[in-house]
Write an enzyme that holds these catalytic residues in place. Structure first.
Site, PDB file in Angstrom:
ATOM      1  N   ASN A   1     -55.423  19.635  17.018  1.00  0.00           N
ATOM      2  CA  ASN A   1     -55.567  19.139  15.651  1.00  0.00           C
ATOM      3  C   ASN A   1     -54.274  18.480  15.156  1.00  0.00           C
ATOM      4  O   ASN A   1     -53.277  18.392  15.880  1.00  0.00           O
ATOM      5  CB  ASN A   1     -56.006  20.291  14.741  1.00  0.00           C
ATOM      6  CG  ASN A   1     -56.972  19.847  13.671  1.00  0.00           C
ATOM      7  OD1 ASN A   1     -56.812  18.784  13.076  1.00  0.00           O
ATOM      8  ND2 ASN A   1     -57.981  20.662  13.412  1.00  0.00           N
TER       9      ASN A   1
ATOM     10  N   HIS B   1     -31.741  27.473  23.693  1.00  0.00           N
ATOM     11  CA  HIS B   1     -30.300  27.228  23.602  1.00  0.00           C
ATOM     12  C   HIS B   1     -29.529  28.452  24.085  1.00  0.00           C
ATOM     13  O   HIS B   1     -30.050  29.578  24.068  1.00  0.00           O
ATOM     14  CB  HIS B   1     -29.912  26.900  22.164  1.00  0.00           C
ATOM     15  CG  HIS B   1     -30.502  25.625  21.665  1.00  0.00           C
ATOM     16  ND1 HIS B   1     -30.098  24.391  22.102  1.00  0.00           N
ATOM     17  CD2 HIS B   1     -31.498  25.406  20.768  1.00  0.00           C
ATOM     18  CE1 HIS B   1     -30.802  23.451  21.491  1.00  0.00           C
ATOM     19  NE2 HIS B   1     -31.672  24.036  20.695  1.00  0.00           N
TER      20      HIS B   1
ATOM     21  N   GLY C   1     -54.233  27.767  13.011  1.00  0.00           N
ATOM     22  CA  GLY C   1     -53.262  26.865  12.403  1.00  0.00           C
ATOM     23  C   GLY C   1     -51.879  27.485  12.280  1.00  0.00           C
ATOM     24  O   GLY C   1     -51.723  28.658  11.959  1.00  0.00           O
TER      25      GLY C   1
ATOM     26  N   ALA D   1     -53.778  32.606  12.843  1.00  0.00           N
ATOM     27  CA  ALA D   1     -52.999  31.591  12.143  1.00  0.00           C
ATOM     28  C   ALA D   1     -51.626  32.125  11.743  1.00  0.00           C
ATOM     29  O   ALA D   1     -51.488  33.246  11.265  1.00  0.00           O
ATOM     30  CB  ALA D   1     -53.758  31.128  10.903  1.00  0.00           C
TER      31      ALA D   1
ATOM     32  N   ARG E   1     -56.461  43.795  19.407  1.00  0.00           N
ATOM     33  CA  ARG E   1     -57.584  44.374  20.140  1.00  0.00           C
ATOM     34  C   ARG E   1     -57.965  43.456  21.285  1.00  0.00           C
ATOM     35  O   ARG E   1     -57.601  42.288  21.314  1.00  0.00           O
ATOM     36  CB  ARG E   1     -58.783  44.626  19.235  1.00  0.00           C
ATOM     37  CG  ARG E   1     -59.472  43.394  18.685  1.00  0.00           C
ATOM     38  CD  ARG E   1     -60.619  43.823  17.775  1.00  0.00           C
ATOM     39  NE  ARG E   1     -61.264  42.719  17.105  1.00  0.00           N
ATOM     40  CZ  ARG E   1     -62.303  42.043  17.584  1.00  0.00           C
ATOM     41  NH1 ARG E   1     -62.805  42.346  18.775  1.00  0.00           N
ATOM     42  NH2 ARG E   1     -62.860  41.060  16.894  1.00  0.00           N
TER      43      ARG E   1
END
Length: 200
Positions: A85, A115, A142, A160, A183
Site C-alpha cells: 500500500n 549503524h 499499517g 498496526a 497467540r
C-alpha cells in the site's frame, strides 16, 4: 582470493563504506527512478514499466502503490499476488524478500541497515545491512516497522504500528513495540472453516 567490493560487502552483511561510488550510483539511480514512479497512479500508462524497474522481476500479479521509497531498487525481491500500500519505505542495503500473497499496509518500513554501536564508529560513513524476509500469506498492518535481520514467518499477522525486532514464527499474531507473539493462528481451523463455507 579477490577482495569484495563495497557493494558486495553491503550484500553479504559486512561492514561497508556508504560513500563508495558504486553504492552511491545505485542510490542516485534509484532516486531518479522513484521521482518518475511516484508521479504515476495504478492506472497510468507507464506504471507497470516503471514498477518493473523499481522491483526487477516483480510478477504481473503484484503491485506497489506510489508513493514508494527505497534506496536500492535491486534489493526488492517480491513474490506473486503481493499488495504493498501507499507510502512504504524499504531501505535495502541487504536483500528484502517478500513471499507470495503478502499484504503490506500503508506507511510500513522495512529497514535493513544497522549503524555501529560505538558512537565514534558512527561518525564514519560505515554501516552493515542485514536481510529481511516476509513469508507467504503474511499481513503487515499499517505503520509496521521491521528492523534489520528479521524474518517473519508464513501466514502471520503483524498488528498496526508494531515494531518487529526479532523473528516471528509461522502462524503467529504479533503486536506491540517491541512486537510480541500474542497467540498462534489456528491454520487447520481456518482451512476447515473455508471448506465448510465452500460446501454451503
Amino acid at each position: 582470493m579477490t577482495m569484495k567490493t563495497e557493494f558486495e560487502k553491503m550484500r553479504s552483511q559486512k561492514l561497508y563504506h556508504i560513500d563508495d561510488p558504486e553504492i552511491q550510483r545505485s542510490c542516485i539511480d534509484t532516486k531518479e527512478l522513484l521521482l518518475a514512479f511516484n508521479q504515476t497512479t495504478l492506472t497510468s500508462p507507464n506504471f507497470r514499466l516503471l514498477l518493473q524497474r523499481v522491483a526487477p522481476g516483480i510478477p504481473d500479479s503484484s503491485v506497489i502503490c506510489p508513493p514508494f521509497y527505497c534506496d536500492h531498487a535491486s534489493s526488492n525481491h517480491i513474490g506473486e499476488h503481493v499488495f504493498i500500500n501507499y507510502n512504504c519505505t524499504f531501505l535495502g542495503g541487504a536483500i528484502i524478500t517478500i513471499g507470495n500473497h503478502v499484504l503490506i499496509g500503508p506507511n510500513c518500513q522495512l529497514l535493513t541497515p544497522q549503524h555501529p554501536m560505538n558512537y565514534l564508529d558512527r561518525r564514519k560513513p560505515m554501516e552493515t545491512s542485514y536481510p529481511i524476509t516476509i513469508g507467504d500469506d503474511t499481513w503487515l498492518g499499517g505503520g509496521v516497522t521491521v528492523l534489520p535481520g528479521v524474518t517473519i514467518g508464513k501466514r502471520c499477522i503483524i498488528g498496526a504500528g508494531a515494531v518487529v525486532v526479532h523473528d516471528i514464527p509461522d502462524d503467529s499474531l504479533a503486536v506491540g513495540n517491541p512486537a510480541v507473539v500474542k497467540r498462534r493462528l489456528d491454520r487447520e481451523g481456518t482451512i476447515k472453516a473455508l471448506r465448510e463455507k465452500q460446501r454451503r
